[in-house]
Design an enzyme around this catalytic site. Structure first.
Site, PDB file in Angstrom:
ATOM      1  CG  ASP A 105      -2.412   0.374   1.092  1.00  0.00           C
ATOM      2  OD1 ASP A 105      -2.518   1.359   0.522  1.00  0.00           O
ATOM      3  OD2 ASP A 105      -3.187  -0.345   1.385  1.00  0.00           O
ATOM      4  CG  ASP A 206      -4.974   5.503   1.172  1.00  0.00           C
ATOM      5  OD1 ASP A 206      -5.710   4.928   1.247  1.00  0.00           O
ATOM      6  OD2 ASP A 206      -4.983   6.663   1.830  1.00  0.00           O
ATOM      7  CD  GLU A 260      -9.423   4.565  -1.583  1.00  0.00           C
ATOM      8  OE1 GLU A 260     -10.118   4.307  -0.786  1.00  0.00           O
ATOM      9  OE2 GLU A 260      -8.334   5.403  -1.244  1.00  0.00           O
ATOM     10  CG  HIS A 331      -9.333  -1.575   4.156  1.00  0.00           C
ATOM     11  ND1 HIS A 331      -8.974  -1.616   3.071  1.00  0.00           N
ATOM     12  CD2 HIS A 331      -8.659  -0.079   4.628  1.00  0.00           C
ATOM     13  CE1 HIS A 331      -8.362  -0.245   2.474  1.00  0.00           C
ATOM     14  NE2 HIS A 331      -8.414   0.302   3.614  1.00  0.00           N
ATOM     15  CG  ASP A 332     -11.797   1.761   3.394  1.00  0.00           C
ATOM     16  OD1 ASP A 332     -11.036   1.721   4.773  1.00  0.00           O
ATOM     17  OD2 ASP A 332     -11.230   2.388   2.522  1.00  0.00           O
TER      18      ASP A 332
HETATM   19  O1  ISL Z   1     -13.805   4.341   3.955  1.00  0.00           O
HETATM   20  C1  ISL Z   1     -14.396   5.452   3.823  1.00  0.00           C
HETATM   21  C2  ISL Z   1     -15.275   6.209   4.601  1.00  0.00           C
HETATM   22  O2  ISL Z   1     -16.482   5.216   4.743  1.00  0.00           O
HETATM   23  C3  ISL Z   1     -14.033   6.000   2.636  1.00  0.00           C
HETATM   24  O3  ISL Z   1     -14.665   7.525   2.372  1.00  0.00           O
HETATM   25  C4  ISL Z   1     -12.380   6.312   2.475  1.00  0.00           C
HETATM   26  O4  ISL Z   1     -12.016   7.388   3.652  1.00  0.00           O
HETATM   27  C5  ISL Z   1     -11.919   6.725   1.274  1.00  0.00           C
HETATM   28  O5  ISL Z   1     -12.201   5.670   0.407  1.00  0.00           O
HETATM   29  C6  ISL Z   1     -10.514   6.626   1.475  1.00  0.00           C
HETATM   30  O6  ISL Z   1      -9.885   5.593   1.911  1.00  0.00           O
HETATM   31  C7  ISL Z   1      -8.551   5.242   2.090  1.00  0.00           C
HETATM   32  O7  ISL Z   1      -7.781   6.367   2.501  1.00  0.00           O
HETATM   33  C8  ISL Z   1      -8.009   6.467   4.152  1.00  0.00           C
HETATM   34  C9  ISL Z   1      -8.052   5.309   4.976  1.00  0.00           C
HETATM   35  O8  ISL Z   1      -8.794   5.363   6.107  1.00  0.00           O
HETATM   36  C10 ISL Z   1      -8.736   4.077   4.179  1.00  0.00           C
HETATM   37  O9  ISL Z   1      -8.736   2.975   5.125  1.00  0.00           O
HETATM   38  C11 ISL Z   1      -8.085   4.078   2.862  1.00  0.00           C
HETATM   39  O10 ISL Z   1      -8.601   2.855   2.035  1.00  0.00           O
HETATM   40  C12 ISL Z   1      -7.138   7.510   4.503  1.00  0.00           C
HETATM   41  O11 ISL Z   1      -5.851   7.160   4.372  1.00  0.00           O
END
Ligand code: ISL
Ligand code: CA
Length: 555
Positions: A105, A206, A260, A331-332
């Protein structure tokens, strides 16, 4: 591999199947309650058994864990709880020996506020790394503009030392890097080369569209206040930076990259991934995981035609120079079977197989999230104390403590959407803590581990179904490169589509409902050869589909 199939250049990462690991929750080898790299190493055979080609490892770097590793303190160090750099090397070597590539990542829109760069940056206006971050003086006694954090609250925090504000599009403990500064970009390319030289095979990036900020820092336009990601993404220099990254860091290596695409509209996607531009290989689009989100981001019931439309759009908007990534969970997000399937004991296995079939027969590189191959379900949250996730805890503060929503509304929404559903530990066994740890797990294991676990992966299991699908995909290029044709985009319960090349023709029928569904076979596709099905094959191949039935036909 420079040949062409159905107009696409063949690439290993187009033909790959990816498995995402959230190391904190995968397997704990030393009883401290936290998953680790040695645990992952020991479980590589589980991953190999599925037949996947690539592992995406969620952040394994040194971090104070405000956002579970998405806040990095040192990009070259392994998170102490996860082990050492030797443990990392052992995972990489063993994965490679098994024929599995590993991508890591890349979290470089922001760092942790404990990163040495930020510690120095906030020290004084003239510190060496002041310009590594985004500092502005306040306006009218408040922050420089009205931007809000994705995790709630303002996106600016006033720092006591100098009285200036720094930007954080996520938590205050995640200050945004200043990509306008060439020194920052060079630091990023250097750390990428550090991991590439170790032998990693690429990166998941990310929130990569956020790296370029419009330097005017204007207030949010009215129509984007609820979803400011559409302002934060696609800044004026994002494509310049990505092309530079490709040149400076990636080009000497044979990598795979997946960004992403948070805040990117489907129309904007080709600019990130068209192979002639030299930016990213693929991006994660949010269409499929937003079918159950209303305008305010809260849960609403989803409809099958909306999910189909995501793939219809994808087929139209991406030409032969672009390649999609397909995912329904990570994971989100909540668990795939609870969200799109039916996690009751009657339908859980069948509906998990329906979703697996969709994932692995769709056009694009499929990403499996750990535990979905076991049919793991959402966790039954009943109290705020059960959440770890910073997003849930901030939402509680913003929605409940200020009186906007009741506790039960909050819980109802989180029981649908919480990121912690995905983060509860892997359920390896029916025993204590699902066999994840001999200690106390950092996040509670789902009590249904007594029934849902990795003890029986044999015939009829969801795991075996994934393995069979992956094998089928590997042996039929139409399932990778074939045209995608939705046969009934408006049908509310039945998903029926074809994947075709000149050489092969597949028909996939998926019943997204517990009741029977009839299907009118196209004239040029007589029922017959069922290559996979999650029920005993019907006698003449044309009977109605039974509850949550999945069938793959080959002409
Ligand atoms: O998971 C979310 C809220 O429900 C999304 O809005 C998420 O914040 C967005 O997809 C960005 O995600 C990524 O960056 C974030 C991190 O918390 C997430 O785990 C990651 O996948 C900040 O680094
Ligand atoms: Ca451990």
């Amino acid at each position: 591999m420079d040949d062409v199939i159905n107009g696409y250049h063949r690439r290993w990462w187009k033909e790959a199947v990816v498995y995402q690991i959230y190391p904190r929750s995968f397997y704990d080898s030393n009883g401290d309650g936290v998953g680790d790299l040695e645990g992952l190493r020991r479980k590589l055979p589980h991953i190999k058994g599925l037949g996947v080609d690539v592992i995406w490892l969620s952040p394994h770097f040194d971090s104070p864990n405000a956002d579970n590793g998405y806040d990095i303190r040192d990009y070259r160090k392994v998170m102490a709880e996860f082990g050492t750099i030797d443990d990392f090397d052992a995972v990489l070597t063993e994965a490679h020996a098994l024929g599995i590539r590993l991508i890591v990542d890349l979290v470089v829109n922001h760092t942790s506020d404990e990163h040495a760069w930020f510690v120095d940056s906030r020290r004084a206006r003239d510190s060496d790394t002041r310009d590594y971050y985004i500092w502005h003086s306040g306006k009218d006694g408040g922050p420089p503009n009205d931007w809000t954090s994705i995790f709630g609250g303002p996106a600016w925090t006033k720092d006591a030392t100098t009285g200036d504000y720094y930007l954080h599009l996520f938590d205050p403990k995640q200050p945004d890097l200043n990509w306008e500064n060439p020194a920052v970009r060079n630091e990023v390319y250097a750390l990428m080369r550090f991991w590439l030289d170790k032998g990693v095979d690429g990166f998941r990036m990310d929130v990569i569209p956020f790296i370029s900020k419009d330097q005017e820092f204007l207030d949010l336009p009215e129509q984007h206040v609820a979803k400011p990601q559409f302002v934060y993404a696609n800044g004026p220099r994002v494509h310049e930076f990505l092309q530079e990254m490709r040149r400076e860091a990636l080009s000497p290596y044979d990598t795979m990259t997946v960004g992403e695409a948070f805040g990117v509209t489907p129309q904007q996607v080709p600019d990130f991934i068209d192979e002639r531009r030299g930016e990213l290989d693929m991006v994660f689009q949010f269409g499929a995981v937003e079918v159950d989100r209303g305008a305010d981001g809260r849960w609403v019931p989803w409809k099958l035609p909306d999910l189909k439309a995501v793939f219809g759009r994808q087929e139209k908007q991406l030409d032969r120079h672009c390649w999609p990534a397909v995912f329904f969970s990570n994971h989100d997000n909540p668990r795939i079977v609870s969200r799109y399937g039916d996690d009751s004991s009657q339908w859980r296995v069948k509906s998990a197989k329906v979703m697996a079939t969709l994932l692995l027969t769709m056009k694009g590189t499929p990403f499996i999230y750990q535990g979905d191959e076991l049919g793991m379900t959402n966790f039954p949250f009943s109290d705020i104390s059960q959440f770890d996730d910073i997003w849930a805890r901030n939402a509680y503060r913003d929605e409940v403590e200020n009186g906007e929503y009741s506790v039960s509304d909050f819980l109802a929404n989180q029981n649908r959407l919480s990121r912690d559903h995905a983060r509860t530990p892997m359920q390896w066994t029916a025993g204590a803590h699902g066999g994840f740890t001999t200690g106390t797990p950092w996040l509670a294991v789902n009590p249904n581990t007594s029934e849902i676990n990795a003890e029986n992966l044999g015939e009829g299991s969801i795991y075996a179904w994934y393995a069979d699908l992956i094998h089928l995909r590997r042996t039929h290029t139409a399932l990778v490169y074939g045209d995608y044709l939705d046969l009934m985009p408006d049908h509310p319960r039945l998903f029926a589509y074809r994947r075709t090349t000149e050489a092969e023709d597949f028909l996939i029928l998926l019943n997204f409902d517990a009741g029977d569904q009839t299907f009118q076979f196209p004239m040029n596709f007589p029922p017959g050869n069922i290559v996979m099905g999650n029920y005993p094959a019907p006698t003449n191949g044309a009977e109605p589909l039974r509850g949550w039935e999945a069938r793959i036909y080959r002409l």
